[in-house]
Write an enzyme that holds these catalytic residues in place. Structure first.
Site, mmCIF file in Angstrom:
data_model
loop_
_atom_site.group_PDB
_atom_site.id
_atom_site.type_symbol
_atom_site.label_atom_id
_atom_site.label_comp_id
_atom_site.label_asym_id
_atom_site.label_seq_id
_atom_site.Cartn_x
_atom_site.Cartn_y
_atom_site.Cartn_z
ATOM 1 N N GLY A 11 58.638 41.757 16.266
ATOM 2 C CA GLY A 11 57.653 41.253 15.320
ATOM 3 C C GLY A 11 56.445 42.131 15.097
ATOM 4 N N ARG A 14 60.452 31.754 16.656
ATOM 5 C CA ARG A 14 60.699 31.013 17.893
ATOM 6 C C ARG A 14 61.913 31.578 18.641
ATOM 7 N NH1 ARG A 14 59.669 24.545 17.914
ATOM 8 N NH2 ARG A 14 57.446 24.558 17.421
ATOM 9 N N VAL A 15 62.849 32.126 17.907
ATOM 10 C CA VAL A 15 64.056 32.681 18.524
ATOM 11 C C VAL A 15 64.161 34.151 18.147
ATOM 12 C CG1 VAL A 15 66.563 32.542 18.714
ATOM 13 C CG2 VAL A 15 65.223 30.445 18.411
ATOM 14 N N LYS A 16 63.976 35.012 19.150
ATOM 15 C CA LYS A 16 64.124 36.450 18.904
ATOM 16 C C LYS A 16 64.595 37.192 20.143
ATOM 17 C CE LYS A 16 59.068 36.742 19.214
ATOM 18 N NZ LYS A 16 57.846 37.020 18.433
ATOM 19 N N THR A 17 64.137 36.812 21.320
ATOM 20 C CA THR A 17 64.524 37.533 22.542
ATOM 21 C C THR A 17 65.435 36.708 23.441
ATOM 22 O OG1 THR A 17 62.539 36.766 23.701
ATOM 23 C CG2 THR A 17 62.387 38.873 22.540
ATOM 24 N N TYR A 24 33.583 37.823 50.960
ATOM 25 C CA TYR A 24 34.067 36.858 51.947
ATOM 26 C C TYR A 24 33.761 35.457 51.444
ATOM 27 C CZ TYR A 24 29.151 37.260 53.487
ATOM 28 O OH TYR A 24 27.791 37.312 53.538
ATOM 29 N N LYS A 69 19.720 24.028 47.317
ATOM 30 C CA LYS A 69 19.921 24.786 48.545
ATOM 31 C C LYS A 69 21.100 24.161 49.280
ATOM 32 C CE LYS A 69 18.205 28.088 51.245
ATOM 33 N NZ LYS A 69 16.870 27.900 51.846
ATOM 34 N N HIS A 70 22.084 24.969 49.615
ATOM 35 C CA HIS A 70 23.280 24.493 50.309
ATOM 36 C C HIS A 70 23.932 23.320 49.575
ATOM 37 C CE1 HIS A 70 22.534 27.286 53.481
ATOM 38 N NE2 HIS A 70 21.404 26.717 53.842
ATOM 39 N N ASN A 114 25.474 10.236 52.451
ATOM 40 C CA ASN A 114 24.706 9.185 51.797
ATOM 41 C C ASN A 114 23.477 9.793 51.127
ATOM 42 O OD1 ASN A 114 26.178 6.781 52.467
ATOM 43 N ND2 ASN A 114 25.497 7.027 54.572
ATOM 44 N N HIS A 160 31.180 13.518 48.391
ATOM 45 C CA HIS A 160 31.442 13.984 49.749
ATOM 46 C C HIS A 160 31.728 15.476 49.796
ATOM 47 C CE1 HIS A 160 32.500 9.580 50.410
ATOM 48 N NE2 HIS A 160 31.489 9.821 51.202
#
Length: 528
Positions: free
Chosen positions: A37, A66-69, A218, A279-280, A422, A528
């Site tokens: 194509g 849609r159909v070639k390969t 890391y 923070k964290h 919490n 959590h």
């Protein structure tokens, strides 16, 4: 496994980046080119000799391509075991020629997903022949080299030059592994999208797929390996962000920046500027203001100690005034939808400070999945897309909250949604004044938040903590009145919580006794 010379290549690509240069380099090395194509047209227009795949198969492309390969002469050429008498006999009998190099990148399904294409367009962007050829070539990597992205063109050419026109087994194996991973990620995106369209919330098979955005030095700790992958989709956030300057982002930087920016997205920039300091992975200060610098100063006042070395997220483009203030203390990352030129120049003076622009804010109401690994599997849930602005608040005490209290309640509950459970959040006049996070006991979170407010008041030279006259938000119900007692002791005058405890009546009675206003949201925000 031996080196394998490349005599014939089949090229069929959607992304034509570098295609012509690569095709020319192959042709100059004596490789016969076969293509399909638009790829064949582009190669031919560049003046290179190329055979259309239809000449190989004896069939034209059909059904709008849609159909070639999907043909034995293609898959036989990719899958045949070289040197095997049976395979060689079949190739001779059916006039199948070997294909030594397959170059395929797939229809841009992920791009269609990102632009929110309509259903029919999405379906047409599902590649069938491409993945089939990639899998066949990858399985037969003992003999066939497979390339699925332009980034590997140079590696193939370098090996051919170093090995008399051949590639090594080591390279073919590495490229085959990448190819299988590529089709897996592609199919995962399709499966996830189609399951959503079908309304299947728990499909029988679930797959995760992503594209490497960045290799990381890391993980959370130096002995852990890590990488950052982008998934298919269009939601703004840390994955869409462009890093304008600063050191390489770490695993923890990315995790914390995501937490900060998700919370920043809860605040409508058309209504007020907002700043989040994390923070964290927990917010240590959040505030709204008439400007970004005002929002930042108010957020910083909540917990100036924890803010050192933190992440700053903004809901509006970073401007020069805010940039000057933010760089006064050590900050790891600033993320905003955009940044003006003067702000960029100010931040540039801090060479290690990372500045990210995401192009937009994350939509807190957007649908999506949240995934967490466990031993031997993973948990999947829908995103927590509930927002307090969409909830009907139920007043459960004798006293109705004032308009100011109600506004602060909504603000505090937005923040509590993003605090590790919490979670207890005290807020006053559109700013956090105390945050308690991640405790096993809700009363401990309430006490820690109040203690932080005392420390912040001392740092600011105030005679009493800002929790006096504040509101308090809890991410889940108060199981006992003791958590409420801690809030009363801190000076809170109003409470917002989900409700739903068997002791709700006891907690409401204690609020009435203390003269507090309390509302129930009916929605919990465990994190959590």
């Amino acid at each position: 496994m031996s080196d394998r010379p490349i005599a014939r290549a089949l090229l069929s690509v959607s992304d034509k980046t570098g295609l012509i240069d690569f095709a020319r380099a192959l042709s100059e090395r004596g490789v016969a080119l076969v293509s399909t194509g638009g790829t064949a047209k582009a190669i031919a227009e560049a003046g290179l000799k190329v055979d259309d795949v239809s000449a190989l198969t004896g069939f034209p492309e059909m059904m709008d391509g849609r159909v070639k390969t999907l043909h034995p002469k293609v898959h036989g050429g990719l899958l045949a075991i070289r040197g095997d008498a049976g395979h060689e006999g079949s190739m001779a009998e059916h006039a199948i020629v070997p294909i030594d190099l397959l170059v395929v990148n797939l229809y841009p399904f992920e791009a269609a997903l990102a632009r929110k294409a309509d259903y029919d367009d999405m379906v047409e962007n599902i590649d069938v022949g491409g993945p089939a050829m990639i899998r066949g070539a990858s399985k037969n990597h003992a003999f066939v080299t497979v390339v699925v992205e332009p980034a590997d063109y140079d590696a193939v050419l370098a090996e051919m030059d170093a090995n008399g026109g051949a590639t090594t087994f080591a390279l073919r194996k590495r490229l085959a592994a990448k190819a299988f991973s590529r089709t897996a990620a592609y199919d995962a995106a399709i499966g996830t999208w189609l399951s959503g369209e079908a309304g299947d919330e728990t499909p029988a098979f679930a797959a995760l797929g992503g594209t490497l955005a960045q290799g990381l030095r890391y993980g959370e700790n130096p002995h852990q390996r890590a990488a950052f992958y982008r998934t298919a989709g269009s939601r703004f956030g840390v994955a869409t962000a462009k890093q304008l300057q600063g050191k390489e982002l770490s695993y923890n930087n990315i995790n914390d920046t995501d937490a900060a920016y998700e919370l920043a997205g809860e605040f409508d920039p058309a209504k007020a500027a907002a700043c989040v300091i994390v923070k964290h992975a927990n917010p240590c200060g959040v505030a709204e203001g008439s400007s970004l610098v005002e929002a930042y100063e108010r957020a910083l006042a909540c917990d100036p100690v924890s803010a050192f070395g933190g992440i700053v997220a903004l809901n509006r483009p970073l401007d020069a005034e805010a940039a000057r203030k933010i760089v006064e203390i050590f900050t790891e990352v600033i993320i905003a939808p955009e940044a003006d030129e003067e702000a960029r120049a100010i931040v540039a003076a801090k060479k290690n400070l990372r500045l990210l622009v995401a192009g937009g804010l994350p939509d807190p109401r957007a649908k999506g999945l949240a995934v967490r690994t466990v031993a031997g599997g993973f948990l999947v849930q829908s995103r927590d897309d509930a927002t307090v602005d969409d909830l009907e608040l139920k007043v459960v005490t004798k006293r109705t909250p004032s308009e100011r209290e109600l506004a602060d309640m909504r603000f505090a509950f937005k923040v509590a949604k993003h605090v590790k459970s919490n979670a207890i959040v005290y807020a006053k006049d559109g700013a956090t004044v105390g945050v308690g996070a991640g405790q096993m006991s809700r009363v401990d979170s309430a006490r820690i938040a109040a203690r932080k407010a005392l420390d912040a008041a001392a740092a600011a030279g105030l005679s009493e903590p800002l929790t006096r006259g504040s509101v308090v938000a809890s991410d889940a119900f108060f199981p006992f009145a003791d958590g409420l007692d801690a809030a009363i002791e801190a000076g809170a005058t109003a409470v917002i919580q989900p409700g739903g405890s068997v002791r709700d009546d006891e907690v409401i009675a204690r609020a009435d006794e203390a003269g507090l206003a309390m509302v129930f949201t009916g929605v919990r925000h465990f994190r959590h």
